[in-house]
Motif scaffolding. Structure first.
Motif, PDB file in Angstrom:
ATOM      1  N   THR A  75     -30.761 -32.459   7.604  1.00 28.71           N
ATOM      2  CA  THR A  75     -30.500 -31.958   6.152  1.00 28.71           C
ATOM      3  C   THR A  75     -31.056 -30.683   6.252  1.00 28.71           C
ATOM      4  OG1 THR A  75     -31.128 -34.067   5.227  1.00 28.71           O
ATOM      5  CG2 THR A  75     -31.327 -32.344   3.796  1.00 28.71           C
ATOM      6  N   LEU A  76     -32.065 -30.233   6.845  1.00 30.08           N
ATOM      7  CA  LEU A  76     -32.462 -28.881   6.857  1.00 30.08           C
ATOM      8  C   LEU A  76     -31.500 -27.888   7.386  1.00 30.08           C
ATOM      9  CD1 LEU A  76     -34.995 -27.068   5.700  1.00 30.08           C
ATOM     10  CD2 LEU A  76     -36.106 -27.456   8.053  1.00 30.08           C
ATOM     11  N   ASP A  77     -31.025 -28.323   8.723  1.00 34.82           N
ATOM     12  CA  ASP A  77     -29.968 -27.536   9.478  1.00 34.82           C
ATOM     13  C   ASP A  77     -28.777 -27.334   8.441  1.00 34.82           C
ATOM     14  OD1 ASP A  77     -31.392 -27.513  11.494  1.00 34.82           O
ATOM     15  OD2 ASP A  77     -30.507 -29.024  12.821  1.00 34.82           O
ATOM     16  N   LYS A  78     -28.253 -28.415   7.687  1.00 33.53           N
ATOM     17  CA  LYS A  78     -27.368 -28.180   6.722  1.00 33.53           C
ATOM     18  C   LYS A  78     -27.654 -27.266   5.724  1.00 33.53           C
ATOM     19  CE  LYS A  78     -25.073 -32.788   7.609  1.00 33.53           C
ATOM     20  NZ  LYS A  78     -24.657 -34.091   6.691  1.00 33.53           N
ATOM     21  N   PHE A  79     -28.422 -27.493   5.032  1.00 31.43           N
ATOM     22  CA  PHE A  79     -29.183 -26.502   4.042  1.00 31.43           C
ATOM     23  C   PHE A  79     -29.237 -25.029   4.511  1.00 31.43           C
ATOM     24  CE2 PHE A  79     -32.268 -24.537   1.583  1.00 31.43           C
ATOM     25  CZ  PHE A  79     -31.893 -24.436   0.058  1.00 31.43           C
ATOM     26  N   GLU A  80     -29.810 -24.848   5.740  1.00 29.87           N
ATOM     27  CA  GLU A  80     -29.867 -23.539   6.301  1.00 29.87           C
ATOM     28  C   GLU A  80     -28.453 -22.939   6.338  1.00 29.87           C
ATOM     29  OE1 GLU A  80     -32.580 -23.682   9.413  1.00 29.87           O
ATOM     30  OE2 GLU A  80     -34.140 -23.423   8.330  1.00 29.87           O
ATOM     31  N   ILE A  81     -27.480 -23.826   7.062  1.00 27.26           N
ATOM     32  CA  ILE A  81     -26.079 -23.152   7.297  1.00 27.26           C
ATOM     33  C   ILE A  81     -25.457 -22.845   5.693  1.00 27.26           C
ATOM     34  CG2 ILE A  81     -23.833 -23.950   8.104  1.00 27.26           C
ATOM     35  CD1 ILE A  81     -25.270 -25.806  10.159  1.00 27.26           C
ATOM     36  N   VAL A  82     -25.700 -23.871   4.946  1.00 27.15           N
ATOM     37  CA  VAL A  82     -25.005 -23.345   3.331  1.00 27.15           C
ATOM     38  C   VAL A  82     -25.696 -22.175   3.007  1.00 27.15           C
ATOM     39  CG1 VAL A  82     -24.923 -24.186   1.187  1.00 27.15           C
ATOM     40  CG2 VAL A  82     -24.471 -25.939   3.068  1.00 27.15           C
ATOM     41  N   SER A  83     -27.046 -22.087   2.982  1.00 26.45           N
ATOM     42  CA  SER A  83     -27.639 -20.916   2.548  1.00 26.45           C
ATOM     43  C   SER A  83     -27.035 -19.554   3.530  1.00 26.45           C
ATOM     44  CB  SER A  83     -29.295 -20.963   2.982  1.00 26.45           C
ATOM     45  OG  SER A  83     -29.582 -21.935   1.954  1.00 26.45           O
ATOM     46  N   LYS A  84     -27.170 -19.831   4.456  1.00 26.54           N
ATOM     47  CA  LYS A  84     -26.488 -18.379   5.425  1.00 26.54           C
ATOM     48  C   LYS A  84     -24.970 -18.199   4.954  1.00 26.54           C
ATOM     49  CE  LYS A  84     -29.514 -18.570   9.225  1.00 26.54           C
ATOM     50  NZ  LYS A  84     -29.726 -19.610  10.464  1.00 26.54           N
ATOM     51  N   LEU A  85     -24.470 -19.021   4.663  1.00 24.83           N
ATOM     52  CA  LEU A  85     -22.797 -19.119   4.407  1.00 24.83           C
ATOM     53  C   LEU A  85     -22.721 -18.228   2.845  1.00 24.83           C
ATOM     54  CD1 LEU A  85     -21.156 -22.209   5.425  1.00 24.83           C
ATOM     55  CD2 LEU A  85     -20.549 -19.719   6.341  1.00 24.83           C
ATOM     56  N   GLU A  86     -23.606 -18.880   2.130  1.00 18.91           N
ATOM     57  CA  GLU A  86     -23.546 -18.026   0.816  1.00 18.91           C
ATOM     58  C   GLU A  86     -24.147 -16.661   0.910  1.00 18.91           C
ATOM     59  OE1 GLU A  86     -26.395 -20.872  -1.604  1.00 18.91           O
ATOM     60  OE2 GLU A  86     -24.605 -22.085  -2.058  1.00 18.91           O
ATOM     61  N   SER A  87     -25.038 -16.412   1.594  1.00 19.35           N
ATOM     62  CA  SER A  87     -25.351 -15.086   1.851  1.00 19.35           C
ATOM     63  C   SER A  87     -24.233 -14.207   2.198  1.00 19.35           C
ATOM     64  CB  SER A  87     -26.431 -15.035   2.834  1.00 19.35           C
ATOM     65  OG  SER A  87     -26.976 -13.716   3.356  1.00 19.35           O
ATOM     66  N   ILE A  88     -23.514 -14.615   3.365  1.00 22.36           N
ATOM     67  CA  ILE A  88     -22.216 -14.032   3.748  1.00 22.36           C
ATOM     68  C   ILE A  88     -21.367 -13.748   2.901  1.00 22.36           C
ATOM     69  CG2 ILE A  88     -20.485 -14.025   5.511  1.00 22.36           C
ATOM     70  CD1 ILE A  88     -22.572 -15.761   7.375  1.00 22.36           C
ATOM     71  N   LYS A  89     -21.159 -14.853   2.112  1.00 20.23           N
ATOM     72  CA  LYS A  89     -20.076 -14.845   1.045  1.00 20.23           C
ATOM     73  C   LYS A  89     -20.402 -13.847   0.062  1.00 20.23           C
ATOM     74  CE  LYS A  89     -17.822 -17.434  -2.791  1.00 20.23           C
ATOM     75  NZ  LYS A  89     -18.007 -18.414  -3.702  1.00 20.23           N
TER      76      LYS A  89
END
Length: 110
Positions: free
Chosen positions: A86-100
């Protein structure tokens, strides 16, 4: 959530976190009691001081409870069963939102 996790900053007050998450400090205190993954230190006055690791866990709890609509028991079970995943997925989503956000900013400057 608007909190810069500065590499220089080791602790965050409950007030800073309440403001960053736009919730009452009482909710963070409640989550602290309910979720054993939160382990804030207490200073000499007895105030909770949250580490960057606690902040990441709070982000995850906030995401599960406030954004995805989990019950507290559901969130606890979810965290116990697949905390790392869950933490890995959440961090990936957070990074993608930052990139977006960065790409949108670049696009708007064109």
């Amino acid at each position: 959530m608007h909190l810069d996790l500065s590499p220089d900053k080791r602790y965050y007050s409950i007030g800073e976190l309440a403001k960053a998450f736009d919730v009452n400090a009482s909710l963070i205190r409640f989550w602290d009691k309910e979720f054993d993954i939160l382990k804030p230190k207490k200073n000499a006055k007895g105030n909770r001081m949250f580490t960057p690791e606690d902040v990441k866990n709070l982000q995850l709890i906030y995401h599960l409870v406030k954004e995805r609509g989990f019950t507290l028991d559901g969130a606890k079970t979810h965290l116990k069963e697949g905390q790392k995943k869950t933490l890995d997925k959440f961090e990936i989503v957070s990074k993608l939102e930052s990139i977006k956000a960065q790409l949108t900013s670049i696009k708007n400057e064109l």
